[in-house]
Design a protein around this motif. Structure first.
Motif, PDB file in Angstrom:
ATOM      1  N   SER A   1     104.818 -55.284  25.325  1.00  0.00           N
ATOM      2  CA  SER A   1     106.048 -55.175  26.100  1.00  0.00           C
ATOM      3  C   SER A   1     105.833 -54.719  27.539  1.00  0.00           C
ATOM      4  O   SER A   1     106.791 -54.458  28.259  1.00  0.00           O
ATOM      5  CB  SER A   1     106.993 -54.184  25.415  1.00  0.00           C
ATOM      6  OG  SER A   1     106.383 -52.903  25.347  1.00  0.00           O
ATOM      7  N   TYR A   2     104.545 -54.600  27.955  1.00  0.00           N
ATOM      8  CA  TYR A   2     104.144 -54.146  29.297  1.00  0.00           C
ATOM      9  C   TYR A   2     104.385 -52.647  29.468  1.00  0.00           C
ATOM     10  O   TYR A   2     103.544 -51.948  30.000  1.00  0.00           O
ATOM     11  CB  TYR A   2     104.852 -54.889  30.437  1.00  0.00           C
ATOM     12  CG  TYR A   2     105.009 -56.368  30.261  1.00  0.00           C
ATOM     13  CD1 TYR A   2     104.019 -57.149  29.670  1.00  0.00           C
ATOM     14  CD2 TYR A   2     106.168 -57.021  30.695  1.00  0.00           C
ATOM     15  CE1 TYR A   2     104.167 -58.521  29.511  1.00  0.00           C
ATOM     16  CE2 TYR A   2     106.325 -58.394  30.546  1.00  0.00           C
ATOM     17  CZ  TYR A   2     105.323 -59.134  29.940  1.00  0.00           C
ATOM     18  OH  TYR A   2     105.475 -60.477  29.780  1.00  0.00           O
ATOM     19  N   ALA A   3     105.568 -52.146  29.064  1.00  0.00           N
ATOM     20  CA  ALA A   3     105.903 -50.714  29.150  1.00  0.00           C
ATOM     21  C   ALA A   3     105.774 -50.178  30.565  1.00  0.00           C
ATOM     22  O   ALA A   3     105.349 -49.040  30.778  1.00  0.00           O
ATOM     23  CB  ALA A   3     105.019 -49.904  28.188  1.00  0.00           C
ATOM     24  N   LEU A   4     106.166 -50.979  31.554  1.00  0.00           N
ATOM     25  CA  LEU A   4     106.172 -50.516  32.937  1.00  0.00           C
ATOM     26  C   LEU A   4     107.444 -49.713  33.207  1.00  0.00           C
ATOM     27  O   LEU A   4     108.482 -49.921  32.561  1.00  0.00           O
ATOM     28  CB  LEU A   4     106.097 -51.708  33.893  1.00  0.00           C
ATOM     29  CG  LEU A   4     104.861 -52.613  33.769  1.00  0.00           C
ATOM     30  CD1 LEU A   4     104.971 -53.782  34.739  1.00  0.00           C
ATOM     31  CD2 LEU A   4     103.579 -51.827  34.017  1.00  0.00           C
ATOM     32  N   PHE A   5     107.374 -48.819  34.179  1.00  0.00           N
ATOM     33  CA  PHE A   5     108.550 -48.053  34.569  1.00  0.00           C
ATOM     34  C   PHE A   5     109.379 -48.890  35.537  1.00  0.00           C
ATOM     35  O   PHE A   5     108.938 -49.169  36.661  1.00  0.00           O
ATOM     36  CB  PHE A   5     108.137 -46.742  35.232  1.00  0.00           C
ATOM     37  CG  PHE A   5     107.330 -45.846  34.326  1.00  0.00           C
ATOM     38  CD1 PHE A   5     107.932 -45.204  33.255  1.00  0.00           C
ATOM     39  CD2 PHE A   5     105.978 -45.662  34.549  1.00  0.00           C
ATOM     40  CE1 PHE A   5     107.191 -44.384  32.414  1.00  0.00           C
ATOM     41  CE2 PHE A   5     105.228 -44.841  33.714  1.00  0.00           C
ATOM     42  CZ  PHE A   5     105.833 -44.200  32.646  1.00  0.00           C
TER      43      PHE A   5
ATOM     44  N   ASP B   1      99.166 -57.768  47.288  1.00  0.00           N
ATOM     45  CA  ASP B   1     100.319 -58.008  48.162  1.00  0.00           C
ATOM     46  C   ASP B   1     101.657 -57.722  47.473  1.00  0.00           C
ATOM     47  O   ASP B   1     102.718 -57.948  48.054  1.00  0.00           O
ATOM     48  CB  ASP B   1     100.299 -59.454  48.655  1.00  0.00           C
ATOM     49  CG  ASP B   1     100.324 -60.467  47.527  1.00  0.00           C
ATOM     50  OD1 ASP B   1     100.017 -60.081  46.371  1.00  0.00           O
ATOM     51  OD2 ASP B   1     100.645 -61.646  47.782  1.00  0.00           O
ATOM     52  N   GLN B   2     101.621 -57.218  46.231  1.00  0.00           N
ATOM     53  CA  GLN B   2     102.853 -56.963  45.473  1.00  0.00           C
ATOM     54  C   GLN B   2     103.119 -55.468  45.287  1.00  0.00           C
ATOM     55  O   GLN B   2     104.024 -55.088  44.547  1.00  0.00           O
ATOM     56  CB  GLN B   2     102.756 -57.620  44.086  1.00  0.00           C
ATOM     57  CG  GLN B   2     102.396 -59.095  44.100  1.00  0.00           C
ATOM     58  CD  GLN B   2     103.467 -59.953  44.720  1.00  0.00           C
ATOM     59  OE1 GLN B   2     104.651 -59.741  44.489  1.00  0.00           O
ATOM     60  NE2 GLN B   2     103.068 -60.932  45.523  1.00  0.00           N
ATOM     61  N   ALA B   3     102.352 -54.611  45.943  1.00  0.00           N
ATOM     62  CA  ALA B   3     102.377 -53.172  45.667  1.00  0.00           C
ATOM     63  C   ALA B   3     103.757 -52.543  45.828  1.00  0.00           C
ATOM     64  O   ALA B   3     104.108 -51.606  45.107  1.00  0.00           O
ATOM     65  CB  ALA B   3     101.363 -52.462  46.560  1.00  0.00           C
ATOM     66  N   ARG B   4     104.558 -53.022  46.785  1.00  0.00           N
ATOM     67  CA  ARG B   4     105.844 -52.383  47.067  1.00  0.00           C
ATOM     68  C   ARG B   4     106.994 -52.924  46.214  1.00  0.00           C
ATOM     69  O   ARG B   4     108.094 -52.374  46.240  1.00  0.00           O
ATOM     70  CB  ARG B   4     106.184 -52.556  48.546  1.00  0.00           C
ATOM     71  CG  ARG B   4     105.208 -51.833  49.473  1.00  0.00           C
ATOM     72  CD  ARG B   4     105.654 -51.945  50.909  1.00  0.00           C
ATOM     73  NE  ARG B   4     104.750 -51.224  51.809  1.00  0.00           N
ATOM     74  CZ  ARG B   4     104.931 -51.121  53.122  1.00  0.00           C
ATOM     75  NH1 ARG B   4     105.998 -51.679  53.696  1.00  0.00           N
ATOM     76  NH2 ARG B   4     104.061 -50.462  53.857  1.00  0.00           N
ATOM     77  N   LYS B   5     106.728 -53.973  45.489  1.00  0.00           N
ATOM     78  CA  LYS B   5     107.781 -54.546  44.646  1.00  0.00           C
ATOM     79  C   LYS B   5     107.985 -53.717  43.392  1.00  0.00           C
ATOM     80  O   LYS B   5     107.177 -52.836  43.059  1.00  0.00           O
ATOM     81  CB  LYS B   5     107.421 -55.988  44.277  1.00  0.00           C
ATOM     82  CG  LYS B   5     107.469 -56.951  45.454  1.00  0.00           C
ATOM     83  CD  LYS B   5     107.208 -58.378  44.996  1.00  0.00           C
ATOM     84  CE  LYS B   5     107.302 -59.364  46.155  1.00  0.00           C
ATOM     85  NZ  LYS B   5     107.046 -60.761  45.730  1.00  0.00           N
ATOM     86  N   HIS B   6     109.055 -54.031  42.662  1.00  0.00           N
ATOM     87  CA  HIS B   6     109.339 -53.400  41.381  1.00  0.00           C
ATOM     88  C   HIS B   6     109.087 -54.419  40.263  1.00  0.00           C
ATOM     89  O   HIS B   6     109.083 -55.633  40.511  1.00  0.00           O
ATOM     90  CB  HIS B   6     110.766 -52.876  41.328  1.00  0.00           C
ATOM     91  CG  HIS B   6     110.952 -51.602  42.107  1.00  0.00           C
ATOM     92  ND1 HIS B   6     110.899 -51.571  43.484  1.00  0.00           N
ATOM     93  CD2 HIS B   6     111.173 -50.320  41.702  1.00  0.00           C
ATOM     94  CE1 HIS B   6     111.081 -50.322  43.897  1.00  0.00           C
ATOM     95  NE2 HIS B   6     111.246 -49.546  42.831  1.00  0.00           N
ATOM     96  N   PRO B   7     108.867 -53.967  39.025  1.00  0.00           N
ATOM     97  CA  PRO B   7     108.545 -54.883  37.931  1.00  0.00           C
ATOM     98  C   PRO B   7     109.510 -56.057  37.785  1.00  0.00           C
ATOM     99  O   PRO B   7     109.089 -57.177  37.490  1.00  0.00           O
ATOM    100  CB  PRO B   7     108.576 -53.968  36.696  1.00  0.00           C
ATOM    101  CG  PRO B   7     108.146 -52.643  37.231  1.00  0.00           C
ATOM    102  CD  PRO B   7     108.778 -52.558  38.604  1.00  0.00           C
TER     103      PRO B   7
END
Length: 357
Positions: free
Chosen positions: A85-89, A127-133
């Motif tokens: 489920s990735y389990a990202l915040f 290049d995706q560091a500032r995005k959200h999941p």
């Protein structure tokens, strides 16, 4: 020989009266990629959770890098884990998700920033560091989860069905990416999967499980070519299976049909299951097949892209064979439903297993 990095000895897990793991033992070498493969309920995820400490075993010992971790709490074990489920915040940026474990360990800010940048670059998401999941695709989110698991530099990486929530094309691409990443890092890795293709293409060795026990441990080639039990033969790849009896040390009877086989130690008269894979049934050059040549009729024919999957009936017998026919050969022989042809069952490809009477 190198000492095992992970050792599991006689591990048993019970939930009330149900035994989920029944005396499981195995060794995993440093830097090895091992897949726990089996159907739902076979115990593969329970074994992974015992190794991680998420669900401690009822009995048995687990050692990692020579250290007994059998009863250690999760925080004292050395692993990173990636879930299906990735389990990202969801409220944290990609950068913050990857940094989370490092921050919990009280690492200096400069060290955290450098490690997060390294991990995101490693998984191709710098290049995706500032995005959200929610702004990333499923495949990208799973890469973030892998980067987060690897950020603290664990000695062991645990993957719990990490690709099953993705579509087929993304799954196929990520299989290669995960395997390449694991080889570059040399990290000892265990992946739980019910997908035999994942296990065959990604692992150094496969642990096939059924009903809380290990049926077979081996390389993908050994598991596929030399399945140790009828369960492994049926679960890994496709297999024709027939009930029969041993006639002699090199012959089996299936109904009224007698077939030659490789020498077997099973006594004459004993019931057996005789197996052969669809791609091993010969439709040309039958001279080397010996007496195992049958007259068959095409009862069904399905085009599946790389080949035709044909169901063959053998008149006057109980045979009903599934055969993989290469597209070129099927067309050259003008094979259609109702077509009659001779097929051969190579004796050295027939697998004979003892069967309860």
């Amino acid at each position: 020989m190198t000492d095992p990095y992970l050792t599991v000895r006689d591990v048993t897990k019970r939930f009330g009266g149900f035994t989920a793991l029944d005396g499981v033992s195995l060794d995993i070498q440093p830097g090895e990629f091992v897949c726990f493969l089996g159907p739902s309920g076979c115990g593969k995820t329970t074994l992974l959770r015992a190794i991680s400490g998420l669900d401690v075993q009822t009995a048995g010992e687990i050692r990692q890098g020579g250290r007994d971790i059998s009863r250690l709490p999760i925080g004292q074990r050395d692993f990173g884990i990636v879930f299906q489920s990735y389990a990202l915040f969801p409220n944290l940026s990609i950068r913050a998700n990857v940094a989370y474990g490092l921050e919990n360990r009280g690492k200096p800010r400069a060290q955290i920033d450098a490690r997060v940048a390294e991990m995101l670059d490693l998984v191709g998401l710098a290049d995706q560091a500032r995005k959200h999941p929610s702004q990333l695709s499923g495949g990208q989110q799973q890469r973030v989860a892998i980067a987060r698991a690897l950020a603290p530099a664990p000695g062991l990486l645990l993957l719990d069905e990490p690709l099953s929530a993705l579509d087929a094309r993304v799954r196929a691409r990520l299989r290669g990416e995960i395997r390449d990443l694991q080889r570059r890092l040399g990290i000892t890795t265990i992946m739980v999967t019910h997908d035999q293709e994942e296990a065959l293409t990604m692992s150094d060795r496969i642990v096939v499980m059924n009903r809380g026990r290990i049926e077979q441990i081996g390389t993908p080639t050994a598991i596929y070519d030399r399945p140790a039990t009828p369960f492994v033969a049926d679960f890994v790849g496709k297999m024709n299976a027939f009930a029969g009896h041993v006639s002699t040390a090199e012959e089996v009877d299936i109904g009224a049909t007698r077939l030659r086989c490789a020498p077997t130690a099973i006594a004459a008269g004993q019931p057996v299951t005789v197996c052969i894979r669809p791609e091993e049934v010969a439709i040309r050059d039958l001279g080397g097949v010996g007496a195992n040549v049958l007259e068959a009729e095409v009862a069904a024919l399905d085009f599946v892209g790389t080949h035709f999957a044909a169901r063959l009936a053998v008149p006057g017998t109980s045979f009903d064979l599934t055969v993989d026919l290469p597209v070129g050969e099927a067309r050259a022989m003008d094979i259609v439903i109702g077509h009659r042809l001779r097929v051969g069952l190579p004796p050295d490809r027939l697998r004979v297993y003892a069967r309860a009477a």
